[in-house]
Write a protein that holds these residues in place. Structure first.
Motif, PDB file in Angstrom:
ATOM      1  N   PRO A   4       0.830  -1.199   0.000  1.00 30.73           N
ATOM      2  CA  PRO A   4       0.000   0.000   0.000  1.00 30.73           C
ATOM      3  C   PRO A   4       0.870   1.257   0.000  1.00 30.73           C
ATOM      4  CG  PRO A   4       0.016  -1.005   2.177  1.00 30.73           C
ATOM      5  CD  PRO A   4       0.753  -1.936   1.259  1.00 30.73           C
ATOM      6  N   VAL A   5       0.338   2.337  -0.516  1.00 25.28           N
ATOM      7  CA  VAL A   5       1.025   3.623  -0.501  1.00 25.28           C
ATOM      8  C   VAL A   5       0.781   4.249   0.867  1.00 25.28           C
ATOM      9  CG1 VAL A   5       1.165   5.905  -1.535  1.00 25.28           C
ATOM     10  CG2 VAL A   5       0.729   3.901  -2.976  1.00 25.28           C
ATOM     11  N   ILE A   6       1.873   4.474   1.592  1.00 20.89           N
ATOM     12  CA  ILE A   6       1.770   5.004   2.955  1.00 20.89           C
ATOM     13  C   ILE A   6       2.142   6.477   2.946  1.00 20.89           C
ATOM     14  CG2 ILE A   6       2.650   4.831   5.309  1.00 20.89           C
ATOM     15  CD1 ILE A   6       3.401   1.882   4.526  1.00 20.89           C
ATOM     16  N   SER A   7       1.309   7.270   3.591  1.00 21.04           N
ATOM     17  CA  SER A   7       1.624   8.690   3.758  1.00 21.04           C
ATOM     18  C   SER A   7       1.478   9.043   5.234  1.00 21.04           C
ATOM     19  CB  SER A   7       0.692   9.558   2.905  1.00 21.04           C
ATOM     20  OG  SER A   7      -0.650   9.405   3.330  1.00 21.04           O
ATOM     21  N   VAL A   8       2.308   9.975   5.670  1.00 20.76           N
ATOM     22  CA  VAL A   8       2.293  10.420   7.068  1.00 20.76           C
ATOM     23  C   VAL A   8       2.185  11.926   7.082  1.00 20.76           C
ATOM     24  CG1 VAL A   8       3.613  10.557   9.222  1.00 20.76           C
ATOM     25  CG2 VAL A   8       3.663   8.453   7.862  1.00 20.76           C
ATOM     26  N   ARG A   9       1.313  12.433   7.925  1.00 23.70           N
ATOM     27  CA  ARG A   9       1.183  13.889   8.062  1.00 23.70           C
ATOM     28  C   ARG A   9       0.900  14.231   9.518  1.00 23.70           C
ATOM     29  NH1 ARG A   9      -3.194  11.766   5.836  1.00 23.70           N
ATOM     30  NH2 ARG A   9      -5.228  12.145   6.764  1.00 23.70           N
ATOM     31  N   ARG A  10       1.222  15.470   9.859  1.00 23.79           N
ATOM     32  CA  ARG A  10       0.922  15.957  11.198  1.00 23.79           C
ATOM     33  C   ARG A  10      -0.586  16.027  11.356  1.00 23.79           C
ATOM     34  NH1 ARG A  10       2.758  21.683  13.956  1.00 23.79           N
ATOM     35  NH2 ARG A  10       1.840  21.225  15.998  1.00 23.79           N
ATOM     36  N   THR A  87      10.487  12.474  23.122  1.00 27.66           N
ATOM     37  CA  THR A  87      10.049  11.183  23.639  1.00 27.66           C
ATOM     38  C   THR A  87       8.821  10.730  22.875  1.00 27.66           C
ATOM     39  OG1 THR A  87      10.894  11.691  25.843  1.00 27.66           O
ATOM     40  CG2 THR A  87       9.276   9.920  25.674  1.00 27.66           C
ATOM     41  N   ILE A  88       8.902   9.539  22.325  1.00 29.64           N
ATOM     42  CA  ILE A  88       7.748   8.954  21.650  1.00 29.64           C
ATOM     43  C   ILE A  88       6.862   8.368  22.735  1.00 29.64           C
ATOM     44  CG2 ILE A  88       6.958   7.232  19.981  1.00 29.64           C
ATOM     45  CD1 ILE A  88       9.913   7.468  18.848  1.00 29.64           C
ATOM     46  N   ASP A  89       5.747   9.009  22.948  1.00 29.20           N
ATOM     47  CA  ASP A  89       4.837   8.573  24.007  1.00 29.20           C
ATOM     48  C   ASP A  89       3.999   7.394  23.543  1.00 29.20           C
ATOM     49  OD1 ASP A  89       3.745   8.936  26.630  1.00 29.20           O
ATOM     50  OD2 ASP A  89       1.940   9.710  25.667  1.00 29.20           O
ATOM     51  N   GLN A  90       3.547   7.446  22.305  1.00 30.02           N
ATOM     52  CA  GLN A  90       2.736   6.355  21.765  1.00 30.02           C
ATOM     53  C   GLN A  90       3.053   6.152  20.288  1.00 30.02           C
ATOM     54  OE1 GLN A  90      -1.402   7.201  22.456  1.00 30.02           O
ATOM     55  NE2 GLN A  90      -1.237   6.935  24.639  1.00 30.02           N
ATOM     56  N   LEU A  91       3.104   4.897  19.894  1.00 25.21           N
ATOM     57  CA  LEU A  91       3.252   4.522  18.493  1.00 25.21           C
ATOM     58  C   LEU A  91       2.308   3.347  18.292  1.00 25.21           C
ATOM     59  CD1 LEU A  91       4.818   4.788  15.763  1.00 25.21           C
ATOM     60  CD2 LEU A  91       6.368   3.044  16.662  1.00 25.21           C
ATOM     61  N   TYR A  92       1.394   3.497  17.346  1.00 25.31           N
ATOM     62  CA  TYR A  92       0.381   2.448  17.164  1.00 25.31           C
ATOM     63  C   TYR A  92       0.082   2.261  15.689  1.00 25.31           C
ATOM     64  CZ  TYR A  92      -4.037  -0.040  17.168  1.00 25.31           C
ATOM     65  OH  TYR A  92      -5.025  -0.962  16.925  1.00 25.31           O
ATOM     66  N   VAL A  93      -0.032   0.998  15.287  1.00 22.62           N
ATOM     67  CA  VAL A  93      -0.432   0.632  13.929  1.00 22.62           C
ATOM     68  C   VAL A  93      -1.508  -0.438  14.060  1.00 22.62           C
ATOM     69  CG1 VAL A  93       0.314  -0.336  11.723  1.00 22.62           C
ATOM     70  CG2 VAL A  93       1.861   1.145  13.011  1.00 22.62           C
ATOM     71  N   VAL A  94      -2.586  -0.301  13.306  1.00 24.99           N
ATOM     72  CA  VAL A  94      -3.662  -1.295  13.365  1.00 24.99           C
ATOM     73  C   VAL A  94      -3.102  -2.658  12.952  1.00 24.99           C
ATOM     74  CG1 VAL A  94      -5.513   0.388  12.982  1.00 24.99           C
ATOM     75  CG2 VAL A  94      -4.493  -0.792  11.030  1.00 24.99           C
ATOM     76  N   SER A  97      -2.273  -3.702   9.322  1.00 25.49           N
ATOM     77  CA  SER A  97      -1.273  -2.909   8.587  1.00 25.49           C
ATOM     78  C   SER A  97       0.136  -3.039   9.147  1.00 25.49           C
ATOM     79  CB  SER A  97      -1.694  -1.435   8.581  1.00 25.49           C
ATOM     80  OG  SER A  97      -2.890  -1.275   7.860  1.00 25.49           O
ATOM     81  N   ARG A  98       0.308  -3.905  10.125  1.00 27.88           N
ATOM     82  CA  ARG A  98       1.644  -4.090  10.702  1.00 27.88           C
ATOM     83  C   ARG A  98       2.538  -4.858   9.729  1.00 27.88           C
ATOM     84  NH1 ARG A  98      -0.748  -5.384  16.719  1.00 27.88           N
ATOM     85  NH2 ARG A  98      -1.545  -3.264  17.006  1.00 27.88           N
ATOM     86  N   LYS A  99       3.819  -4.618   9.852  1.00 31.45           N
ATOM     87  CA  LYS A  99       4.849  -5.237   9.009  1.00 31.45           C
ATOM     88  C   LYS A  99       4.745  -4.806   7.543  1.00 31.45           C
ATOM     89  CE  LYS A  99       5.447  -9.230  12.021  1.00 31.45           C
ATOM     90  NZ  LYS A  99       6.337  -8.562  12.922  1.00 31.45           N
ATOM     91  N   HIS A 100       4.237  -3.589   7.337  1.00 30.49           N
ATOM     92  CA  HIS A 100       4.167  -3.010   5.982  1.00 30.49           C
ATOM     93  C   HIS A 100       4.912  -1.675   5.901  1.00 30.49           C
ATOM     94  CE1 HIS A 100       1.372  -5.955   4.353  1.00 30.49           C
ATOM     95  NE2 HIS A 100       0.636  -5.828   5.446  1.00 30.49           N
ATOM     96  N   GLY A 101       5.680  -1.340   6.948  1.00 34.02           N
ATOM     97  CA  GLY A 101       6.468  -0.115   6.919  1.00 34.02           C
ATOM     98  C   GLY A 101       5.784   1.113   7.499  1.00 34.02           C
ATOM     99  N   VAL A 102       4.598   0.937   8.071  1.00 33.18           N
ATOM    100  CA  VAL A 102       3.861   2.087   8.611  1.00 33.18           C
ATOM    101  C   VAL A 102       4.611   2.700   9.797  1.00 33.18           C
ATOM    102  CG1 VAL A 102       1.696   2.862   9.671  1.00 33.18           C
ATOM    103  CG2 VAL A 102       1.643   1.170   7.818  1.00 33.18           C
ATOM    104  N   ALA A 103       5.028   1.853  10.736  1.00 30.71           N
ATOM    105  CA  ALA A 103       5.728   2.360  11.921  1.00 30.71           C
ATOM    106  C   ALA A 103       7.038   3.053  11.535  1.00 30.71           C
ATOM    107  CB  ALA A 103       5.988   1.225  12.908  1.00 30.71           C
ATOM    108  N   ARG A 104       7.755   2.510  10.555  1.00 30.41           N
ATOM    109  CA  ARG A 104       9.004   3.142  10.116  1.00 30.41           C
ATOM    110  C   ARG A 104       8.731   4.521   9.527  1.00 30.41           C
ATOM    111  NH1 ARG A 104      13.425  -0.352   9.993  1.00 30.41           N
ATOM    112  NH2 ARG A 104      14.545   1.019   8.564  1.00 30.41           N
ATOM    113  N   GLN A 105       7.649   4.656   8.771  1.00 33.11           N
ATOM    114  CA  GLN A 105       7.291   5.967   8.200  1.00 33.11           C
ATOM    115  C   GLN A 105       6.953   6.959   9.317  1.00 33.11           C
ATOM    116  OE1 GLN A 105       7.378   7.046   5.031  1.00 33.11           O
ATOM    117  NE2 GLN A 105       8.144   5.079   4.295  1.00 33.11           N
ATOM    118  N   ALA A 109       8.962  10.585  10.471  1.00 35.65           N
ATOM    119  CA  ALA A 109       8.354  11.885  10.768  1.00 35.65           C
ATOM    120  C   ALA A 109       8.812  12.393  12.138  1.00 35.65           C
ATOM    121  CB  ALA A 109       6.828  11.779  10.710  1.00 35.65           C
ATOM    122  N   VAL A 110       8.883  11.497  13.112  1.00 39.47           N
ATOM    123  CA  VAL A 110       9.338  11.887  14.459  1.00 39.47           C
ATOM    124  C   VAL A 110      10.794  12.336  14.418  1.00 39.47           C
ATOM    125  CG1 VAL A 110       9.788  11.034  16.795  1.00 39.47           C
ATOM    126  CG2 VAL A 110       7.640  10.461  15.663  1.00 39.47           C
TER     127      VAL A 110
END
Length: 196
Positions: A4-10, A87-94, A97-105, A109-110
């Motif tokens: 999937p095409v992953i995008s991250v925004r504030r 400090t990363i207080d929370q990082l969550y991926v449904v 969608s895990r193991k598809h690069g979402v957390a790395r993206q 950003a962080v």
């Protein structure tokens, strides 16, 4: 099957609803009841946090659907230093969608946020029992620097012996008053003998 095409925004005002739904999902997955998570969201905690200057939240989307978020905050590394740290207080991926690069993206950003704030270090809060999350951060070079232990005030008071039943504390107070009176009487008698 294509990735999937992953995008991250504030997180903006337009994203607050999607972010809140993801946050509630993460809380329920962590064991909080849906009612408690919904109440926390409705009390305005999320909106208040998102509008703080020292907090930055990001939402990740895959093919246009929100699938994860990261919440980071800037503060000194410790109360005795001035060096800022993100400090990363929370990082969550449904789960789907895990193991598809979402957390790395989200982490990218962080990292950009940390650079923009002049921070040389990034920390994270990871529950000890979440092995996958701990492995993920370890693979990215995060090392275990401190162990943060948490207890309730009432439990600590009991362990320190400060949570005596009420009748014991009243007895202790009466004992102290009797001791003070006895000392005052002894001092007054001694002073009258010296004066006489």
């Amino acid at each position: 099957m294509s990735r999937p095409v992953i995008s991250v925004r504030r997180v903006s005002e337009d994203d607050e609803r999607a972010f809140t739904e993801l946050w509630m999902t993460s809380r329920v997955e962590a064991g909080v009841s849906p009612e408690v998570a919904a109440r926390a969201a409705s009390e305005g905690r999320i909106a208040t946090a998102l509008h703080r200057d020292d907090v930055r939240a990001y939402v990740a989307s895959a093919d246009g659907q929100p699938v994860g978020f990261a919440v980071a905050a800037t503060s000194p590394f410790s109360s005795l230093t001035d060096a800022p740290c993100v400090t990363i207080d929370q990082l969550y991926v449904v789960p789907d969608s895990r193991k598809h690069g979402v957390a790395r993206q989200l982490m990218s950003a962080v990292t950009l946020y940390a650079d923009s704030r002049g921070c040389e270090q990034i920390g994270c809060n990871v529950p000890a029992q979440h092995r996958d999350a701990n492995r993920f951060f370890a693979r990215l070079g995060f090392s275990s620097q401190i162990v943060r232990r948490v207890t309730s005030v009432a439990a600590l008071r009991r362990r320190l012996g400060q949570d005596e039943p009420r009748h014991h504390s009243i007895e202790a107070l009466l004992h102290r008053r009797r001791s003070l009176r006895a000392r005052a009487t002894a001092t007054a008698a001694s002073d009258s003998r010296l004066a006489g």
